[in-house]
Write an enzyme that holds these catalytic residues in place. Structure first.
Site, PDB file in Angstrom:
ATOM      1  N   ALA A  12     -24.348  20.003 -15.405  1.00 36.27           N
ATOM      2  CA  ALA A  12     -24.857  19.681 -16.746  1.00 36.27           C
ATOM      3  C   ALA A  12     -26.324  19.290 -16.708  1.00 36.27           C
ATOM      4  O   ALA A  12     -26.787  18.480 -17.505  1.00 36.27           O
ATOM      5  CB  ALA A  12     -24.032  18.551 -17.345  1.00 36.27           C
ATOM      6  N   ALA A  13     -27.061  19.884 -15.774  1.00 37.28           N
ATOM      7  CA  ALA A  13     -28.469  19.482 -15.639  1.00 37.28           C
ATOM      8  C   ALA A  13     -29.417  20.330 -16.474  1.00 37.28           C
ATOM      9  O   ALA A  13     -30.583  19.998 -16.631  1.00 37.28           O
ATOM     10  CB  ALA A  13     -28.878  19.517 -14.172  1.00 37.28           C
ATOM     11  N   GLY A  14     -28.892  21.423 -17.011  1.00 36.88           N
ATOM     12  CA  GLY A  14     -29.759  22.349 -17.752  1.00 36.88           C
ATOM     13  C   GLY A  14     -30.411  21.678 -18.954  1.00 36.88           C
ATOM     14  O   GLY A  14     -29.864  20.752 -19.552  1.00 36.88           O
ATOM     15  N   ARG A  18     -33.271  26.214 -25.743  1.00 40.35           N
ATOM     16  CA  ARG A  18     -33.076  26.993 -26.969  1.00 40.35           C
ATOM     17  C   ARG A  18     -32.353  26.229 -28.079  1.00 40.35           C
ATOM     18  O   ARG A  18     -32.173  26.742 -29.176  1.00 40.35           O
ATOM     19  CB  ARG A  18     -32.311  28.283 -26.633  1.00 40.35           C
ATOM     20  CG  ARG A  18     -33.230  29.355 -26.053  1.00 40.35           C
ATOM     21  CD  ARG A  18     -32.457  30.580 -25.660  1.00 40.35           C
ATOM     22  NE  ARG A  18     -31.666  30.353 -24.460  1.00 40.35           N
ATOM     23  CZ  ARG A  18     -30.594  31.075 -24.125  1.00 40.35           C
ATOM     24  NH1 ARG A  18     -30.172  32.030 -24.924  1.00 40.35           N
ATOM     25  NH2 ARG A  18     -29.940  30.810 -23.001  1.00 40.35           N
ATOM     26  N   GLY A  81     -31.397  25.615  -9.370  1.00 34.61           N
ATOM     27  CA  GLY A  81     -30.293  26.581  -9.377  1.00 34.61           C
ATOM     28  C   GLY A  81     -28.931  25.928  -9.277  1.00 34.61           C
ATOM     29  O   GLY A  81     -28.806  24.751  -8.925  1.00 34.61           O
ATOM     30  N   ASP A 105     -21.549  22.920 -20.453  1.00 33.69           N
ATOM     31  CA  ASP A 105     -21.837  23.434 -21.805  1.00 33.69           C
ATOM     32  C   ASP A 105     -20.785  24.422 -22.303  1.00 33.69           C
ATOM     33  O   ASP A 105     -21.046  25.197 -23.206  1.00 33.69           O
ATOM     34  CB  ASP A 105     -23.239  24.064 -21.844  1.00 33.69           C
ATOM     35  CG  ASP A 105     -23.399  25.232 -20.873  1.00 33.69           C
ATOM     36  OD1 ASP A 105     -22.429  25.556 -20.162  1.00 33.69           O
ATOM     37  OD2 ASP A 105     -24.501  25.811 -20.832  1.00 33.69           O
ATOM     38  N   GLY A 139     -23.960  37.188 -14.021  1.00 34.89           N
ATOM     39  CA  GLY A 139     -23.721  37.601 -12.638  1.00 34.89           C
ATOM     40  C   GLY A 139     -22.559  38.582 -12.622  1.00 34.89           C
ATOM     41  O   GLY A 139     -21.530  38.342 -13.247  1.00 34.89           O
ATOM     42  N   ASN A 227     -25.843  27.789 -25.854  1.00 39.39           N
ATOM     43  CA  ASN A 227     -27.269  27.781 -25.550  1.00 39.39           C
ATOM     44  C   ASN A 227     -28.141  27.619 -26.780  1.00 39.39           C
ATOM     45  O   ASN A 227     -29.318  27.342 -26.663  1.00 39.39           O
ATOM     46  CB  ASN A 227     -27.661  29.065 -24.824  1.00 39.39           C
ATOM     47  CG  ASN A 227     -27.084  29.095 -23.416  1.00 39.39           C
ATOM     48  OD1 ASN A 227     -27.274  28.158 -22.645  1.00 39.39           O
ATOM     49  ND2 ASN A 227     -26.343  30.133 -23.104  1.00 39.39           N
ATOM     50  N   TYR A 387     -19.897 -10.864 -54.287  1.00 40.59           N
ATOM     51  CA  TYR A 387     -21.177 -11.042 -53.608  1.00 40.59           C
ATOM     52  C   TYR A 387     -22.151 -11.732 -54.543  1.00 40.59           C
ATOM     53  O   TYR A 387     -22.376 -11.282 -55.678  1.00 40.59           O
ATOM     54  CB  TYR A 387     -21.685  -9.637 -53.235  1.00 40.59           C
ATOM     55  CG  TYR A 387     -22.944  -9.590 -52.408  1.00 40.59           C
ATOM     56  CD1 TYR A 387     -23.070 -10.361 -51.253  1.00 40.59           C
ATOM     57  CD2 TYR A 387     -24.005  -8.753 -52.774  1.00 40.59           C
ATOM     58  CE1 TYR A 387     -24.221 -10.289 -50.482  1.00 40.59           C
ATOM     59  CE2 TYR A 387     -25.154  -8.672 -52.004  1.00 40.59           C
ATOM     60  CZ  TYR A 387     -25.263  -9.445 -50.862  1.00 40.59           C
ATOM     61  OH  TYR A 387     -26.396  -9.360 -50.100  1.00 40.59           O
TER      62      TYR A 387
HETATM   63  C1  UD1 Z   1     -24.865  31.391 -14.127  1.00 38.59           C
HETATM   64  C2  UD1 Z   1     -24.314  32.192 -12.947  1.00 38.59           C
HETATM   65  C3  UD1 Z   1     -23.901  33.567 -13.433  1.00 38.59           C
HETATM   66  C4  UD1 Z   1     -22.903  33.451 -14.560  1.00 38.59           C
HETATM   67  C5  UD1 Z   1     -23.469  32.581 -15.680  1.00 38.59           C
HETATM   68  C6  UD1 Z   1     -22.431  32.297 -16.721  1.00 38.59           C
HETATM   69  C7  UD1 Z   1     -25.479  31.436 -10.965  1.00 38.59           C
HETATM   70  C8  UD1 Z   1     -26.587  31.702 -10.024  1.00 38.59           C
HETATM   71  N1  UD1 Z   1     -25.345  32.283 -11.963  1.00 38.59           N
HETATM   72  O1  UD1 Z   1     -26.024  32.049 -14.565  1.00 38.59           O
HETATM   73  O2  UD1 Z   1     -23.338  34.286 -12.362  1.00 38.59           O
HETATM   74  O3  UD1 Z   1     -22.597  34.737 -15.044  1.00 38.59           O
HETATM   75  O4  UD1 Z   1     -23.875  31.300 -15.160  1.00 38.59           O
HETATM   76  O5  UD1 Z   1     -23.030  31.620 -17.794  1.00 38.59           O
HETATM   77  O6  UD1 Z   1     -24.736  30.494 -10.780  1.00 38.59           O
HETATM   78  N2  UD1 Z   1     -27.320  24.151 -13.959  1.00 38.59           N
HETATM   79  C9  UD1 Z   1     -27.628  22.970 -13.330  1.00 38.59           C
HETATM   80  N3  UD1 Z   1     -28.662  22.931 -12.472  1.00 38.59           N
HETATM   81  C10 UD1 Z   1     -29.414  24.017 -12.198  1.00 38.59           C
HETATM   82  C11 UD1 Z   1     -29.105  25.233 -12.842  1.00 38.59           C
HETATM   83  C12 UD1 Z   1     -28.057  25.264 -13.717  1.00 38.59           C
HETATM   84  O7  UD1 Z   1     -26.966  21.955 -13.546  1.00 38.59           O
HETATM   85  O8  UD1 Z   1     -30.351  23.894 -11.383  1.00 38.59           O
HETATM   86  C13 UD1 Z   1     -26.178  24.176 -14.874  1.00 38.59           C
HETATM   87  C14 UD1 Z   1     -26.592  24.453 -16.298  1.00 38.59           C
HETATM   88  O9  UD1 Z   1     -26.765  23.254 -17.004  1.00 38.59           O
HETATM   89  C15 UD1 Z   1     -25.396  25.233 -16.843  1.00 38.59           C
HETATM   90  C16 UD1 Z   1     -24.853  25.941 -15.619  1.00 38.59           C
HETATM   91  O10 UD1 Z   1     -25.357  25.255 -14.499  1.00 38.59           O
HETATM   92  O11 UD1 Z   1     -24.389  24.383 -17.344  1.00 38.59           O
HETATM   93  C17 UD1 Z   1     -25.207  27.398 -15.568  1.00 38.59           C
HETATM   94  O12 UD1 Z   1     -26.608  27.492 -15.558  1.00 38.59           O
HETATM   95  P1  UD1 Z   1     -27.388  28.679 -16.230  1.00 38.59           P
HETATM   96  O13 UD1 Z   1     -28.835  28.478 -16.060  1.00 38.59           O
HETATM   97  O14 UD1 Z   1     -26.869  28.881 -17.601  1.00 38.59           O
HETATM   98  O15 UD1 Z   1     -26.907  29.856 -15.278  1.00 38.59           O
HETATM   99  P2  UD1 Z   1     -27.233  31.364 -15.401  1.00 38.59           P
HETATM  100  O16 UD1 Z   1     -28.463  31.649 -14.671  1.00 38.59           O
HETATM  101  O17 UD1 Z   1     -27.101  31.798 -16.790  1.00 38.59           O
HETATM  102 CA    CA Z   2     -26.175  30.686 -18.729  1.00 41.34          CA
END
Ligand code: UD1
Ligand code: CA
Length: 458
Positions: A12-14, A18, A81, A105, A139, A227, A387
């Site tokens: 949940a770090a994202g 958007r 990542g 999310d 992915g 998102n 009152y």
């Molecule tokens: C990721 C997957 C992808 C999958 C997609 C589904 C990877 C490399 N890719 O892609 O295969 O199809 O989700 O939505 O895993 N997050 C963190 N820290 C980070 C990066 C992300 O906590 O450094 C969390 C985000 O908050 C989110 C989740 O991980 O809840 C997925 O991150 P997101 O950036 O949406 O992944 P995608 O690149 O879309």
């Molecule tokens: Ca995503």
């Protein structure tokens, strides 16, 4: 075989750029609860030993929101990542356990799908996938001709051939910790985005001879992440549709399941009927045979068997007794407790009022900070003046009292048992039981031959 100990890691770090909001993405609400609350609820249903939430943006607010939950919070200061995110949780993983990775999310995450993954993940890497006709951005699940999963290739790294694959990764997966911790230590960021991909563990598993399975879910909503505000609105509608379906399966009659909003928990008895455009918030209980008219807003309320709530009624932090009739256009404010067979009519506001059985307040009244006995009749336009501009005082109206229309009861004041208050009275002193009390202008005057004013010419 008993399931091994379970660790759940919620990513949940994202940032949620958007959403264009100052509120962290996972704190936006679906069905009246934070997005992350839905994920935590799902996690708890799986009975894990630990829930680890990897947070980043807006971290403190997120943590405070879940202060009552037993959660291990792990800060991912830089978002390098999904693999990097799980690496931050690695120190807390139990060696003998298995881990389920969930996304913070994805509010409609399905408990049964998670159970399914966990059942496979005792000795395998189990991935939840789905078929997406337009797989852009996801992915891809790469399978050998045998059908075995060999890798996940991220969209930005995918060849044209891989981009044709419509089976995509949901991001949810489960695996034994012994292998996971090993794989995590081998991740690199040699890819198009320069990120540590969690998805790279698939190829590592295959290399090391751990079987990988991908389970395709037919329920896309249960794996859809939020998102944008548009995603949020769509998920909200889906959540509401599903809530309505569940209620109908339990026997609730909904005049139109598309026009119901439950923002919290709604518990219904048998033969409950709910008309259109009602909003239920917090914890609401409706007893057997309760009917709710159109356009009611009901929050944290217990409405008991047989009560009828007529249209446009607002109820908050209140209790309604058996077979009572409320509304239309009534407002029950916090602290209101009505016993059985009470009648509260149009344009009546009750606040912190305890009304005993059989009593009626049918028209245009304000009853606040009051204790009303049994079988009391409060006439139209009665006001409890509770009152004085600085302090609040109580009005007590004892059993069988009758309050004439347009009376003001200036608190603190008690109206005795069986007392009658004449219409239009302003009552400042206690009114004795079984007597008529009135307080009006001394005499009624009549002016004979009186002319009404006429409009003046300009
Ligand atoms: C990721 C997957 C992808 C999958 C997609 C589904 C990877 C490399 N890719 O892609 O295969 O199809 O989700 O939505 O895993 N997050 C963190 N820290 C980070 C990066 C992300 O906590 O450094 C969390 C985000 O908050 C989110 C989740 O991980 O809840 C997925 O991150 P997101 O950036 O949406 O992944 P995608 O690149 O879309
Ligand atoms: Ca995503």
């Amino acid at each position: 075989m008993a399931q091994p100990t379970l660790n759940i890691v919620i990513l949940a770090a994202g940032k949620g750029t958007r959403m264009h909001s100052n509120t962290p993405k996972v704190l936006h609400q679906v069905g009246g609860k934070a997005i992350l609350a839905h994920v935590i609820e799902c996690a708890k249903a799986l009975n894990p030993k630990k829930i680890i939430v990897v947070y980043g943006y807006g971290g403190e607010t997120v943590r405070e929101t879940f202060a009552n939950e037993t959660i291990i919070w792990v800060n991912q200061a830089e978002q390098l990542g999904t693999g990097h995110a799980v690496q931050q949780a690695a120190p807390y993983l139990d060696a003998e356990a298995q881990t389920l990775v969930l996304l913070g999310d994805v509010p409609l995450v399905d408990v049964d799908a998670c159970r399914n993954l966990l059942a496979q993940a005792t000795d395998k890497l189990a991935i939840l996938s789905f078929n997406k006709p337009d797989p852009t951005g996801y992915g891809r699940i790469v399978r050998a001709t045998s059908g075995n999963v060999t890798a996940i290739v991220e969209h930005k790294d995918a060849t044209e051939t891989h981009r044709q694959i419509i089976e995509v990764n949901t991001g949810m997966m489960a695996m034994p910790n012994a292998q996971l911790t090993q794989w995590l230590s081998q991740l690199t960021n040699n890819n198009a985005q320069g990120e540590y991909y969690l998805t790279d563990i698939v190829a590592l598993a295959v290399q090391q001879g751990t079987k990988v399975v991908a389970e395709i879910t037919p329920d896309e909503w249960s794996v859809t992440g939020i998102n944008s505000k548009s995603d949020l609105a769509q998920i909200e509608r889906t959540y509401q549709t599903r809530t309505a379906q569940k209620l109908m399966q339990q026997g609730v009659t909904l005049k139109d399941p598309a026009r119901l909003d439950v923002r919290g928990n709604l518990n219904c008895g048998r033969d409950v009927e709910i008309d259109v455009n009602c909003v239920f918030e917090g914890n609401v209980t409706l007893g057997d045979y309760v009917t709710i008219g159109p356009n009611c807003v009901i929050k944290n309320a217990n409405i008991k068997a047989g009560a009828k709530i007529a249209p446009f009624t607002h109820i908050e932090d209140a209790e309604v007794g058996d077979n009572s009739r409320i509304g239309p256009y009534a407002r029950l404010r916090p602290g209101t407790v009505l016993q059985n067979e009470t009648h509260i009519g149009n344009f009546v506001e009750l606040k912190n009022a305890q009304v005993d059985s059989g009593s009626k307040v049918n028209h245009l009244s304000y009853v606040g900070d009051a204790v009303v006995g049994k079988n009391v009749n409060i006439g139209a336009g009665t006001i409890t003046c509770n009152y004085d501009g600085a302090n609040k005082f109580q009005t007590v109206i004892e059993d069988n009292a009758f309050i004439g229309s347009d009376s003001q009861l200036i608190a603190p004041v008690t109206i005795g048992k069986g007392a009658t208050i004449a219409a239009g009275s302003t009552i400042t002193k206690n009114a004795p039981a079984d007597a008529l009390t009135f307080c009006r202008a001394k005499e009624q005057k009549t002016i004979l031959g009186w002319q009404r004013p006429v409009k003046q010419k300009k």
